[in-house]
Design a protein around this motif. Structure first.
Motif, PDB file in Angstrom:
ATOM      1  N   TYR A 180     -43.121 -13.658-106.489  1.00 29.60           N
ATOM      2  CA  TYR A 180     -44.075 -13.193-105.478  1.00 29.60           C
ATOM      3  C   TYR A 180     -44.424 -11.720-105.712  1.00 29.60           C
ATOM      4  N   ARG A 181     -43.405 -10.897-105.925  1.00 27.23           N
ATOM      5  CA  ARG A 181     -43.631  -9.457-106.086  1.00 27.23           C
ATOM      6  C   ARG A 181     -44.442  -9.126-107.333  1.00 27.23           C
ATOM      7  N   THR A 182     -44.173  -9.840-108.423  1.00 23.13           N
ATOM      8  CA  THR A 182     -44.776  -9.449-109.698  1.00 23.13           C
ATOM      9  C   THR A 182     -46.075 -10.181-110.015  1.00 23.13           C
ATOM     10  N   ARG A 183     -46.260 -11.398-109.485  1.00 24.80           N
ATOM     11  CA  ARG A 183     -47.427 -12.200-109.850  1.00 24.80           C
ATOM     12  C   ARG A 183     -48.476 -12.266-108.745  1.00 24.80           C
ATOM     13  N   ALA A 184     -48.047 -12.537-107.511  1.00 25.03           N
ATOM     14  CA  ALA A 184     -49.011 -12.760-106.431  1.00 25.03           C
ATOM     15  C   ALA A 184     -49.402 -11.484-105.711  1.00 25.03           C
ATOM     16  N   LEU A 185     -48.427 -10.680-105.343  1.00 22.97           N
ATOM     17  CA  LEU A 185     -48.709  -9.486-104.554  1.00 22.97           C
ATOM     18  C   LEU A 185     -49.690  -8.533-105.231  1.00 22.97           C
ATOM     19  N   PRO A 186     -49.555  -8.245-106.528  1.00 25.37           N
ATOM     20  CA  PRO A 186     -50.523  -7.331-107.153  1.00 25.37           C
ATOM     21  C   PRO A 186     -51.961  -7.839-107.098  1.00 25.37           C
ATOM     22  N   VAL A 187     -52.144  -9.163-107.101  1.00 23.83           N
ATOM     23  CA  VAL A 187     -53.501  -9.714-107.014  1.00 23.83           C
ATOM     24  C   VAL A 187     -54.117  -9.379-105.665  1.00 23.83           C
ATOM     25  N   THR A 188     -53.375  -9.619-104.588  1.00 26.11           N
ATOM     26  CA  THR A 188     -53.921  -9.362-103.257  1.00 26.11           C
ATOM     27  C   THR A 188     -54.100  -7.869-102.994  1.00 26.11           C
ATOM     28  N   LEU A 189     -53.260  -7.046-103.593  1.00 23.28           N
ATOM     29  CA  LEU A 189     -53.374  -5.604-103.387  1.00 23.28           C
ATOM     30  C   LEU A 189     -54.543  -5.005-104.154  1.00 23.28           C
ATOM     31  N   ASN A 190     -55.000  -5.694-105.190  1.00 20.55           N
ATOM     32  CA  ASN A 190     -56.018  -5.117-106.059  1.00 20.55           C
ATOM     33  C   ASN A 190     -57.348  -5.865-106.032  1.00 20.55           C
ATOM     34  N   LEU A 191     -57.565  -6.686-105.004  1.00 26.20           N
ATOM     35  CA  LEU A 191     -58.866  -7.344-104.888  1.00 26.20           C
ATOM     36  C   LEU A 191     -59.965  -6.306-104.725  1.00 26.20           C
ATOM     37  N   ARG A 192     -61.069  -6.529-105.419  1.00 25.31           N
ATOM     38  CA  ARG A 192     -62.182  -5.574-105.386  1.00 25.31           C
ATOM     39  C   ARG A 192     -63.496  -6.284-105.086  1.00 25.31           C
ATOM     40  N   ALA A 193     -64.481  -5.510-104.710  1.00 27.69           N
ATOM     41  CA  ALA A 193     -65.810  -6.065-104.488  1.00 27.69           C
ATOM     42  C   ALA A 193     -66.298  -6.709-105.784  1.00 27.69           C
ATOM     43  N   PRO A 194     -67.034  -7.826-105.693  1.00 31.87           N
ATOM     44  CA  PRO A 194     -67.447  -8.538-106.911  1.00 31.87           C
ATOM     45  C   PRO A 194     -68.547  -7.841-107.691  1.00 31.87           C
ATOM     46  N   LEU A 195     -69.228  -6.885-107.067  1.00 31.64           N
ATOM     47  CA  LEU A 195     -70.308  -6.122-107.709  1.00 31.64           C
ATOM     48  C   LEU A 195     -71.466  -7.005-108.148  1.00 31.64           C
ATOM     49  N   VAL A 196     -71.649  -8.108-107.423  1.00 28.69           N
ATOM     50  CA  VAL A 196     -72.860  -8.928-107.520  1.00 28.69           C
ATOM     51  C   VAL A 196     -73.331  -9.153-106.088  1.00 28.69           C
ATOM     52  N   PRO A 197     -74.604  -9.433-105.864  1.00 29.93           N
ATOM     53  CA  PRO A 197     -75.060  -9.698-104.488  1.00 29.93           C
ATOM     54  C   PRO A 197     -74.204 -10.773-103.829  1.00 29.93           C
ATOM     55  N   MET A 198     -73.817 -10.544-102.582  1.00 30.97           N
ATOM     56  CA  MET A 198     -72.833 -11.418-101.953  1.00 30.97           C
ATOM     57  C   MET A 198     -73.153 -11.651-100.483  1.00 30.97           C
ATOM     58  N   THR A 199     -72.970 -12.895-100.058  1.00 32.31           N
ATOM     59  CA  THR A 199     -73.023 -13.261 -98.643  1.00 32.31           C
ATOM     60  C   THR A 199     -71.721 -13.963 -98.288  1.00 32.31           C
ATOM     61  N   ALA A 200     -71.039 -13.480 -97.264  1.00 32.84           N
ATOM     62  CA  ALA A 200     -69.809 -14.103 -96.780  1.00 32.84           C
ATOM     63  C   ALA A 200     -70.093 -14.774 -95.449  1.00 32.84           C
ATOM     64  N   MET A 201     -69.703 -16.038 -95.327  1.00 37.44           N
ATOM     65  CA  MET A 201     -69.935 -16.787 -94.102  1.00 37.44           C
ATOM     66  C   MET A 201     -68.592 -17.311 -93.590  1.00 37.44           C
ATOM     67  N   ASN A 202     -68.295 -17.015 -92.326  1.00 37.74           N
ATOM     68  CA  ASN A 202     -67.022 -17.412 -91.743  1.00 37.74           C
ATOM     69  C   ASN A 202     -67.207 -17.941 -90.331  1.00 37.74           C
ATOM     70  N   GLY A 203     -66.352 -18.873 -89.958  1.00 34.77           N
ATOM     71  CA  GLY A 203     -66.340 -19.378 -88.604  1.00 34.77           C
ATOM     72  C   GLY A 203     -65.491 -18.503 -87.705  1.00 34.77           C
ATOM     73  N   ILE A 204     -65.862 -18.412 -86.457  1.00 31.12           N
ATOM     74  CA  ILE A 204     -65.085 -17.703 -85.445  1.00 31.12           C
ATOM     75  C   ILE A 204     -65.097 -18.538 -84.165  1.00 31.12           C
ATOM     76  N   GLY A 205     -64.309 -18.086 -83.184  1.00 33.35           N
ATOM     77  CA  GLY A 205     -64.289 -18.771 -81.900  1.00 33.35           C
ATOM     78  C   GLY A 205     -63.352 -19.950 -81.841  1.00 33.35           C
ATOM     79  N   VAL A 206     -62.496 -20.103 -82.864  1.00 35.55           N
ATOM     80  CA  VAL A 206     -61.526 -21.195 -82.918  1.00 35.55           C
ATOM     81  C   VAL A 206     -60.123 -20.584 -82.889  1.00 35.55           C
ATOM     82  N   PRO A 207     -59.218 -21.076 -82.050  1.00 36.75           N
ATOM     83  CA  PRO A 207     -57.857 -20.524 -82.038  1.00 36.75           C
ATOM     84  C   PRO A 207     -57.235 -20.559 -83.432  1.00 36.75           C
ATOM     85  N   THR A 208     -56.754 -19.403 -83.870  1.00 33.74           N
ATOM     86  CA  THR A 208     -56.236 -19.254 -85.230  1.00 33.74           C
ATOM     87  C   THR A 208     -54.945 -18.457 -85.184  1.00 33.74           C
ATOM     88  N   VAL A 209     -53.939 -18.926 -85.897  1.00 31.83           N
ATOM     89  CA  VAL A 209     -52.618 -18.307 -85.826  1.00 31.83           C
ATOM     90  C   VAL A 209     -52.654 -16.845 -86.260  1.00 31.83           C
TER      91      VAL A 209
END
Length: 304
Positions: A197-226
């Motif tokens: 987890y420390r060496t393979r997964a965590l560095p990926v989530t810590l280093n996510l960057r903008a894709p630098l291409v035009p982007m639209t993000a669509m997400n649902g809201i209003g639903v109970p979520t943990v």
């Protein structure tokens, strides 16, 4: 291309509703509509570490995009992702040369994903004992699978987003995203598994960057979520008390807001739009008629 079979695979990864909606507005499989499935058990690894499954996916996707472009007048393509596919494609884009991205990607439409994982994913990782004595066959299979899938580590809450906010609460101590290694140890993972987890997964989530291409993000809201899990007696094998917040039932609003901050703050990101659709679940984004209309409308706008 041979690695991705449009007809047999694009419909069999829970995307059938979206495929049919796109066909109704003129898209055709194998002509200007292609599927790029991935093995959801695996995940991207930190830079410099081998990940054969993700490397194979990336190579196949890159060739598919180039071939799709050639078949359609050398136009750049619109990438559409759902859920974990958004993580795969974000890392894929980050690993491609910017010149290639600008040549082959017209727009990224990312459905139902933020950055930073979800507290919900801490529950199946804790339930080792539940797998040994499942209340249902489905519960046993999912629990065994989730604990062994590399992708589950990649979907854990990131310290970059959640910091020291308590996510798992017990009588004796709380666990935040910054305490994830200790939480995994308490949930019964070995030293080697925690190290992965420390060496393979965590560095990926810590280093996510903008894709630098035009982007639209669509997400649902209003639903109970943990937002938090309460194992008050410290027994991670039992069912926790769930403390809910806002989101789509799986992806909570905090990760969506983190995505807005991450992408919106990058001066090199050419275009970014975030759309929140009320009362829409994670699956409903690609199955409910009203949500599909909005998704297809954004895809058509990105294509025009």
């Amino acid at each position: 291309m041979d690695d991705f079979s449009p007809r047999s695979l694009i419909r069999n990864v829970c995307m059938e509703g979206l495929v049919e909606a796109l066909e109704r507005v003129g898209y055709r499989e194998g002509e200007n509509l292609f599927g790029a499935p991935y093995d959801f058990r695996y995940a991207p690894a930190a830079p410099g570490l081998a990940s054969p499954a993700f490397s194979g996916f990336s190579s196949s996707l890159r060739h598919l995009m180039e071939r799709a472009s050639q078949r359609n007048g050398n136009k750049p393509v619109v990438l559409v992702t759902h859920s974990l596919g958004g993580l795969f494609d974000t890392v894929f884009l980050d690993q491609t040369p910017l010149r290639w991205r600008r040549r082959y990607v017209k727009h990224l439409v990312m459905l139902c994903l933020g950055v930073g994982g979800s507290p919900l994913n801490m529950w199946p990782l804790a339930s080792k004992a539940l797998a040994a004595n499942p209340t249902s066959l489905q519960a046993g299979v999912l629990t065994y699978g989730n604990r062994s899938f590399a992708s589950m580590f990649s979907l854990l809450p990131s310290p970059r987003v959640y910091g020291r906010t308590p996510l798992v609460i017990t009588r004796d101590r709380n666990y935040s995203a910054e305490d994830m290694a200790e939480y995994l140890t308490a949930a019964g993972f070995s030293e080697d598994e925690v190290a992965r987890y420390r060496t393979r997964a965590l560095p990926v989530t810590l280093n996510l960057r903008a894709p630098l291409v035009p982007m639209t993000a669509m997400n649902g809201i209003g639903v109970p979520t943990v937002d938090k899990l309460v194992f008050w007696d410290g027994n991670f094998s039992g069912k926790p008390q769930l403390v809910n917040g806002d989101g789509d039932g799986q992806i909570n609003l905090e990760t969506v807001l983190a995505l807005q901050r991450l992408v919106g703050a990058d001066p090199d990101q050419p275009y970014f739009k975030s759309i929140l659709i009320p009362n829409t679940t994670h699956k409903g984004m690609i199955s409910d008629e009203s949500a599909l209309k909005r998704v297809v409308s954004e895809i058509l706008g990105a294509s025009s």
